[in-house]
Design an enzyme around this catalytic site. Structure first.
Site, short mmCIF file in Angstrom:
data_model
loop_
_atom_site.label_atom_id
_atom_site.label_comp_id
_atom_site.label_asym_id
_atom_site.label_seq_id
_atom_site.Cartn_x
_atom_site.Cartn_y
_atom_site.Cartn_z
NE ARG A 16 -1.98 -2.22 3.29
CZ ARG A 16 -2.38 -2.65 4.50
NH1 ARG A 16 -3.54 -2.23 4.99
NH2 ARG A 16 -1.64 -3.46 5.21
CG ASN A 377 38.24 42.00 6.02
OD1 ASN A 377 37.60 41.55 5.06
ND2 ASN A 377 37.83 43.00 6.75
C1 UD1 Z 1 -2.27 -5.71 11.57
C2 UD1 Z 1 -3.22 -6.58 12.41
C3 UD1 Z 1 -4.45 -5.75 12.78
C4 UD1 Z 1 -4.03 -4.50 13.53
C5 UD1 Z 1 -2.99 -3.70 12.74
C6 UD1 Z 1 -2.41 -2.60 13.61
C7 UD1 Z 1 -2.94 -8.87 11.54
C8 UD1 Z 1 -3.51 -9.94 10.70
N1 UD1 Z 1 -3.64 -7.72 11.61
O1 UD1 Z 1 -2.95 -5.36 10.37
O2 UD1 Z 1 -5.32 -6.53 13.61
O3 UD1 Z 1 -5.17 -3.69 13.80
O4 UD1 Z 1 -1.89 -4.55 12.32
O5 UD1 Z 1 -1.56 -1.74 12.90
O6 UD1 Z 1 -1.92 -9.07 12.19
N2 UD1 Z 1 4.38 -8.66 8.33
C9 UD1 Z 1 5.33 -9.64 8.25
N3 UD1 Z 1 5.04 -10.76 7.53
C10 UD1 Z 1 3.86 -10.97 6.93
C11 UD1 Z 1 2.88 -9.96 7.04
C12 UD1 Z 1 3.16 -8.82 7.75
O7 UD1 Z 1 6.42 -9.51 8.78
O8 UD1 Z 1 3.69 -12.03 6.32
C13 UD1 Z 1 4.69 -7.44 9.09
C14 UD1 Z 1 4.62 -6.18 8.26
O9 UD1 Z 1 5.90 -5.88 7.74
C15 UD1 Z 1 4.14 -5.14 9.25
C16 UD1 Z 1 3.39 -5.94 10.29
O10 UD1 Z 1 3.73 -7.27 10.10
O11 UD1 Z 1 5.22 -4.46 9.87
C17 UD1 Z 1 1.86 -5.76 10.18
O12 UD1 Z 1 1.46 -6.20 8.89
P1 UD1 Z 1 0.37 -5.40 8.05
O13 UD1 Z 1 0.18 -6.12 6.78
O14 UD1 Z 1 0.70 -3.97 8.02
O15 UD1 Z 1 -0.92 -5.65 8.97
P2 UD1 Z 1 -2.22 -4.73 9.07
O16 UD1 Z 1 -3.09 -5.00 7.91
O17 UD1 Z 1 -1.86 -3.34 9.34
CA CA Z 2 0.04 -2.23 9.38
#
Ligand code: UD1
Ligand code: CA
Length: 459
Positions: A16, A377
């Protein structure tokens, strides 16, 4: 005391963000998001810190360096799957594990610490850091039963109409009993709207086992902001900027317009410094008492003394003394050392130069690769000619010398102590101390020349 561990989730691509830069490396106030998370975890003196890396693993590891151990998540199958990657490093340990997302850069040490303490006091298997959001769109919702106990977390994309109305959100930060976490994570499935293994599903699994699950609600939604796109990134930037500026103001720094002043974390500013609008202060800069910066100045990695004034100017990687006057429109380039009571005026560029106390270059000069003594200067338009197209050479100007306007000092060259260089000179040889050097062609006046020419034209 219970052993404490942390897992930072930083393997996601951050689709995103629409960027070639991996999400957790996007800077907030000049520092990668994941570094902010580490900075705030540091004071907790954890026994072990594991960062899960995947997308851009090499780059992320390079930036984090030896601040953390790493576990690789080859395929990004979800936050639950990500935590599982830490199994080999952590699963047998006893204690509490905090899981934090690498994209929530604003959560403070105090909040992490309060969450740990609450979790350990409650003797829960899991404690979720939650908060109420005015607009919970995109976040996982915390679903409680009629006794107000946390039952589970439902992701936005999986939530029904009723669940979408819930305004208590999962911040993505949790404390777990370490062994309960790694036992439960095995049972997480990917049958959901995104086909991912969700870490929040561990909550329901632990409940199902009869474990105690609690929630610790913070009042401060701003702190828990998750950065998934550039709109959120700019919000994080604004919140972090405000937080840093307010801290400086409480320490006795006057910031005339905090909305338009950008001070990176790590900058040190002493009391009674005044920062005018449009100033950007970065890196390891230190500013001593009573100095004034700005308006519109950009300072990076500089050590600046007391009662100095820097207006509408750019300075980087340099040391600037006390009661110095810089600008407007001056440029102090790296590796310069400016003494006390020096003046560097408009349109003067200084590079890799040492300038002794009370020396002046008030207008329109280039002083590069120079060793300038004190009380010198440097007249308007003076240039140190330091570069022959291949190599750079040093110009030495000894104490008390006076360089007349529009002189070229062709390096390597030394202008002796107390000597004078006549205006308009091009100096190619050393000037002895106390000498006057004139290096320009003599003026000849041709009397009546102009009218003779004009008369000839008429013929
Ligand atoms: C996640 C939570 C959501 C919460 C939100 C808060 C889950 C399923 N959902 O959603 O409940 O409200 O954070 O900000 O956990 N990442 C990995 N490996 C992966 C997927 C993600 O390391 O396979 C890491 C990403 O780099 C990121 C973090 O996990 O730093 C969160 O992942 P992201 O996809 O941003 O989750 P959200 O949709 O924001
Ligand atoms: Ca997130």
């Amino acid at each position: 005391m219970t052993n404490r561990y942390a897992v930072i989730l930083a393997a996601g691509q951050g689709t995103r963000m629409k960027s070639k830069l991996y999400k957790v490396l996007h800077p907030v106030m000049g520092r990668p998001m994941v570094q902010h998370v580490i900075d705030q975890l540091n004071p907790l003196q954890l026994d072990e810190l594991v960062t899960i890396v995947g997308f851009g693993a090499e780059r992320v590891k390079e930036i984090i360096g030896n601040q953390s151990e790493f576990a690789i998540q080859e395929e990004q199958l979800g936050t639950g799957h990500a935590v599982k990657m830490a199994e080999a490093l952590l699963k047998d340990k006893e204690g509490t594990t905090i899981v934090v997302c690498g994209d929530t850069p604003l959560i403070t040490s105090d909040t992490f610490s309060a969450l740990f303490n609450f979790h350990e006091k409650e003797q829960a298997s899991a404690t979720i850091l939650t908060t109420k959001a005015d607009d919970p769109t995109g976040y996982g919702r915390v679903i409680r039963n009629i006794d107000n106990e946390v039952e589970r977390i439902v992701e936005h994309k999986d939530a029904n109409e009723v669940e979408l109305q819930v305004d208590e959100i999962n911040t993505g930060t949790y404390c777990f009993d370490n062994q309960a976490l790694f036992a439960a994570i095995k049972e997480v499935s990917n049958e959901n709207a995104q086909g991912e293994y969700y870490l929040p599903d561990v909550i329901e699994i632990l409940r199902g086992k009869g474990d105690k699950v609690s929630a610790f609600m913070t009042e401060n939604f701003e702190e828990t902001l998750g950065v998934n796109d550039r709109v959120a990134l700019s919000k994080a930037e604004r919140i972090m900027k405000k937080r840093i500026n307010e801290q400086h103001m409480r320490n006795g720094v006057s910031i005339i317009d905090p909305d338009h002043t950008y001070i990176q974390p790590g900058v040190r500013i002493e009391q009674d410094v005044v920062i005018h609008p449009g100033s950007i202060i970065r890196g390891k800069t230190v500013i001593k008492e009573n100095t004034e910066i700005g308006p519109n100045s950009e300072i990076t990695n500089c050590e600046i003394g007391e009662e100095t004034v820097i207006k509408q100017s750019v300075a980087s990687d340099s040391k600037i003394g006390d009661r110095v006057n810089i600008g407007p429109f001056a440029h102090i380039r790296p590796e310069s050392t400016i003494g006390n009571e020096v003046k560097i005026g408009n349109f003067v560029e200084v590079k890799k130069t040492e300038m002794g106390d009370r020396s002046k270059a008030s207008h329109l000069s280039y002083i590069g690769d120079a060793d300038v003594g004190s009380n010198v200067n440097i007249g308007c338009g003076t240039i140190t000619v330091n570069y022959d197209g291949t190599n750079k050479y040093l110009t030495t100007i000894e104490d008390d010398a006076f360089i007349g306007c529009n002189s070229n000092l062709i390096a390597p060259v030394t202008i002796g102590k107390g000597s004078y260089v006549a205006a308009g000179s091009t100096i190619t040889n050393d000037v002895p101390r106390d000498a006057l050097s004139v290096a320009r062609s003599r003026q000849t006046n041709k009397e009546g020349y102009v009218s003779r020419i004009k008369n000839r034209k008429r013929d």
